[in-house]
Motif scaffolding. Structure first.
Motif, PDB file in Angstrom:
ATOM      1  N   ALA A  40      83.782  70.600-133.769  1.00 58.46           N
ATOM      2  CA  ALA A  40      84.121  69.644-134.360  1.00 58.46           C
ATOM      3  C   ALA A  40      85.646  69.376-134.539  1.00 58.46           C
ATOM      4  CB  ALA A  40      83.883  70.532-135.876  1.00 58.46           C
ATOM      5  N   ARG A  41      86.453  70.031-134.050  1.00 57.56           N
ATOM      6  CA  ARG A  41      87.874  69.928-134.046  1.00 57.56           C
ATOM      7  C   ARG A  41      88.053  68.987-132.668  1.00 57.56           C
ATOM      8  NH1 ARG A  41      91.654  74.785-136.289  1.00 57.56           N
ATOM      9  NH2 ARG A  41      90.349  75.224-138.173  1.00 57.56           N
ATOM     10  N   ALA A  42      87.324  69.381-131.616  1.00 52.39           N
ATOM     11  CA  ALA A  42      87.824  68.727-130.488  1.00 52.39           C
ATOM     12  C   ALA A  42      87.112  67.348-130.457  1.00 52.39           C
ATOM     13  CB  ALA A  42      87.244  69.483-129.354  1.00 52.39           C
ATOM     14  N   SER A  43      86.060  67.112-130.932  1.00 47.42           N
ATOM     15  CA  SER A  43      85.174  65.650-131.103  1.00 47.42           C
ATOM     16  C   SER A  43      86.257  64.544-131.561  1.00 47.42           C
ATOM     17  CB  SER A  43      83.956  66.033-132.158  1.00 47.42           C
ATOM     18  OG  SER A  43      83.307  64.692-132.094  1.00 47.42           O
ATOM     19  N   GLY A  44      86.210  63.708-130.798  1.00 45.70           N
ATOM     20  CA  GLY A  44      87.143  62.410-130.935  1.00 45.70           C
ATOM     21  C   GLY A  44      88.563  62.689-130.411  1.00 45.70           C
ATOM     22  N   LEU A  45      89.085  63.842-130.313  1.00 40.29           N
ATOM     23  CA  LEU A  45      90.116  64.086-129.577  1.00 40.29           C
ATOM     24  C   LEU A  45      90.434  64.172-128.294  1.00 40.29           C
ATOM     25  CD1 LEU A  45      92.029  66.701-132.236  1.00 40.29           C
ATOM     26  CD2 LEU A  45      92.501  64.484-131.884  1.00 40.29           C
ATOM     27  N   PHE A  46      89.232  64.680-127.829  1.00 44.38           N
ATOM     28  CA  PHE A  46      89.039  65.182-126.279  1.00 44.38           C
ATOM     29  C   PHE A  46      87.838  64.270-126.016  1.00 44.38           C
ATOM     30  CE2 PHE A  46      91.620  68.573-127.909  1.00 44.38           C
ATOM     31  CZ  PHE A  46      92.659  68.674-126.725  1.00 44.38           C
ATOM     32  N   GLN A  47      87.592  63.762-124.722  1.00 42.84           N
ATOM     33  CA  GLN A  47      86.417  63.159-124.129  1.00 42.84           C
ATOM     34  C   GLN A  47      85.496  64.168-123.482  1.00 42.84           C
ATOM     35  OE1 GLN A  47      89.387  61.586-123.553  1.00 42.84           O
ATOM     36  NE2 GLN A  47      88.892  60.538-125.407  1.00 42.84           N
ATOM     37  N   ILE A  48      86.192  65.282-123.063  1.00 45.55           N
ATOM     38  CA  ILE A  48      85.320  66.351-122.226  1.00 45.55           C
ATOM     39  C   ILE A  48      85.817  67.966-122.464  1.00 45.55           C
ATOM     40  CG2 ILE A  48      84.588  66.987-119.771  1.00 45.55           C
ATOM     41  CD1 ILE A  48      84.960  64.382-119.028  1.00 45.55           C
ATOM     42  N   LEU A  49      84.763  68.512-122.695  1.00 42.94           N
ATOM     43  CA  LEU A  49      85.211  70.128-122.848  1.00 42.94           C
ATOM     44  C   LEU A  49      84.878  70.823-121.688  1.00 42.94           C
ATOM     45  CD1 LEU A  49      85.754  72.888-124.306  1.00 42.94           C
ATOM     46  CD2 LEU A  49      83.559  72.812-125.222  1.00 42.94           C
ATOM     47  N   ILE A  67      81.567  64.196-127.842  1.00 37.25           N
ATOM     48  CA  ILE A  67      82.453  64.999-126.774  1.00 37.25           C
ATOM     49  C   ILE A  67      81.282  65.247-125.879  1.00 37.25           C
ATOM     50  CG2 ILE A  67      82.112  67.188-127.577  1.00 37.25           C
ATOM     51  CD1 ILE A  67      84.999  67.674-126.548  1.00 37.25           C
ATOM     52  N   ALA A  68      81.676  65.153-124.417  1.00 38.32           N
ATOM     53  CA  ALA A  68      80.860  65.495-123.371  1.00 38.32           C
ATOM     54  C   ALA A  68      81.368  66.914-122.823  1.00 38.32           C
ATOM     55  CB  ALA A  68      81.075  64.670-122.169  1.00 38.32           C
ATOM     56  N   ILE A  69      80.358  67.882-122.350  1.00 39.89           N
ATOM     57  CA  ILE A  69      80.447  69.086-121.875  1.00 39.89           C
ATOM     58  C   ILE A  69      80.355  69.446-120.599  1.00 39.89           C
ATOM     59  CG2 ILE A  69      80.084  71.538-122.358  1.00 39.89           C
ATOM     60  CD1 ILE A  69      79.360  70.706-125.349  1.00 39.89           C
ATOM     61  N   ILE A  70      81.022  69.966-119.831  1.00 36.73           N
ATOM     62  CA  ILE A  70      80.797  70.409-118.551  1.00 36.73           C
ATOM     63  C   ILE A  70      80.953  71.836-118.341  1.00 36.73           C
ATOM     64  CG2 ILE A  70      81.527  70.420-115.976  1.00 36.73           C
ATOM     65  CD1 ILE A  70      82.791  67.679-116.486  1.00 36.73           C
ATOM     66  N   ILE A  89      83.570  68.523-110.069  1.00 29.47           N
ATOM     67  CA  ILE A  89      83.878  68.327-111.308  1.00 29.47           C
ATOM     68  C   ILE A  89      84.706  67.010-111.397  1.00 29.47           C
ATOM     69  CG2 ILE A  89      85.527  69.137-113.045  1.00 29.47           C
ATOM     70  CD1 ILE A  89      85.235  72.081-112.117  1.00 29.47           C
ATOM     71  N   LEU A  90      85.617  66.616-110.614  1.00 31.51           N
ATOM     72  CA  LEU A  90      86.292  65.158-110.466  1.00 31.51           C
ATOM     73  C   LEU A  90      85.201  64.085-110.342  1.00 31.51           C
ATOM     74  CD1 LEU A  90      89.298  66.198-108.280  1.00 31.51           C
ATOM     75  CD2 LEU A  90      89.111  65.660-110.580  1.00 31.51           C
ATOM     76  N   GLU A  91      83.967  64.361-109.661  1.00 29.27           N
ATOM     77  CA  GLU A  91      83.139  63.149-109.522  1.00 29.27           C
ATOM     78  C   GLU A  91      82.378  63.404-111.132  1.00 29.27           C
ATOM     79  OE1 GLU A  91      80.290  64.278-106.577  1.00 29.27           O
ATOM     80  OE2 GLU A  91      81.799  64.262-105.074  1.00 29.27           O
ATOM     81  N   GLU A  92      82.021  64.438-111.511  1.00 25.20           N
ATOM     82  CA  GLU A  92      81.202  64.353-112.911  1.00 25.20           C
ATOM     83  C   GLU A  92      82.338  63.631-114.041  1.00 25.20           C
ATOM     84  OE1 GLU A  92      78.228  64.461-112.917  1.00 25.20           O
ATOM     85  OE2 GLU A  92      77.691  65.288-111.270  1.00 25.20           O
ATOM     86  N   LEU A  93      83.549  63.931-113.946  1.00 24.78           N
ATOM     87  CA  LEU A  93      84.580  63.540-114.912  1.00 24.78           C
ATOM     88  C   LEU A  93      84.531  62.151-115.210  1.00 24.78           C
ATOM     89  CD1 LEU A  93      87.672  65.506-114.259  1.00 24.78           C
ATOM     90  CD2 LEU A  93      85.814  66.070-116.201  1.00 24.78           C
ATOM     91  N   GLU A  94      83.983  61.326-114.087  1.00 25.41           N
ATOM     92  CA  GLU A  94      84.075  59.999-114.016  1.00 25.41           C
ATOM     93  C   GLU A  94      82.794  59.299-114.355  1.00 25.41           C
ATOM     94  OE1 GLU A  94      86.588  58.062-113.416  1.00 25.41           O
ATOM     95  OE2 GLU A  94      87.734  59.895-113.252  1.00 25.41           O
ATOM     96  N   ARG A  95      81.716  60.257-114.552  1.00 25.93           N
ATOM     97  CA  ARG A  95      80.411  59.823-114.829  1.00 25.93           C
ATOM     98  C   ARG A  95      79.780  60.261-116.059  1.00 25.93           C
ATOM     99  NH1 ARG A  95      76.956  61.225-109.263  1.00 25.93           N
ATOM    100  NH2 ARG A  95      78.968  62.080-108.491  1.00 25.93           N
ATOM    101  N   ILE A  96      80.231  61.492-116.618  1.00 31.94           N
ATOM    102  CA  ILE A  96      79.634  61.918-117.840  1.00 31.94           C
ATOM    103  C   ILE A  96      79.989  61.228-119.064  1.00 31.94           C
ATOM    104  CG2 ILE A  96      81.700  63.467-118.208  1.00 31.94           C
ATOM    105  CD1 ILE A  96      79.529  65.773-119.013  1.00 31.94           C
ATOM    106  N   ARG A  97      79.150  61.143-119.904  1.00 32.16           N
ATOM    107  CA  ARG A  97      79.193  60.352-121.259  1.00 32.16           C
ATOM    108  C   ARG A  97      79.392  61.331-122.483  1.00 32.16           C
ATOM    109  NH1 ARG A  97      81.590  57.540-118.449  1.00 32.16           N
ATOM    110  NH2 ARG A  97      80.743  55.946-117.239  1.00 32.16           N
ATOM    111  N   SER A  98      79.548  61.042-123.656  1.00 34.04           N
ATOM    112  CA  SER A  98      79.670  61.439-124.564  1.00 34.04           C
ATOM    113  C   SER A  98      78.408  62.058-125.064  1.00 34.04           C
ATOM    114  CB  SER A  98      80.191  60.653-125.853  1.00 34.04           C
ATOM    115  OG  SER A  98      80.264  61.710-127.172  1.00 34.04           O
TER     116      SER A  98
END
Length: 106
Positions: A40-49, A67-70, A89-98
């Protein structure tokens, strides 16, 4: 892009993603929060956990959070065990969606 590094992962991973703004749960003052409160706190402040918590997706309704989660899965919780996962991880950071959850396994 803003990333949040969960307290379940080695702090040193913070240095593995140049070009990204990364904060740790500890830096944010969010240690020991429940998963729901953390999301809840991270949502909207961060794109990925980034986390090692494999149960998170079963314990929370992740569609409620912006937020998206890896989830990183390694044999041990040491930087050297996660290091081989960094290119993926770097590849997925570009693809993953909320709202998505991706597991990356060593």
């Amino acid at each position: 892009m803003r990333l949040l590094l969960d307290e379940s992962l080695p702090y040193r991973l913070k240095t593995a993603f140049p070009g990204y703004q990364i904060n740790t749960v500890t830096e944010m003052g969010w240690r020991s929060l429940s998963n729901g409160e953390l999301l809840a706190r991270a949502s909207g402040l961060f794109q990925i956990l980034l986390t090692a918590d494999q149960k998170l997706r079963f314990q929370q309704n992740l569609t409620r959070f912006d937020i998206a989660i890896i989830v990183l899965v390694a044999r041990r919780n040491r930087y050297k065990d996660y290091a081989p996962l960094i290119p993926r991880i770097l590849e997925e950071l570009e693809r993953i969606r909320s709202g998505e959850v991706i597991r990356i396994i060593a």
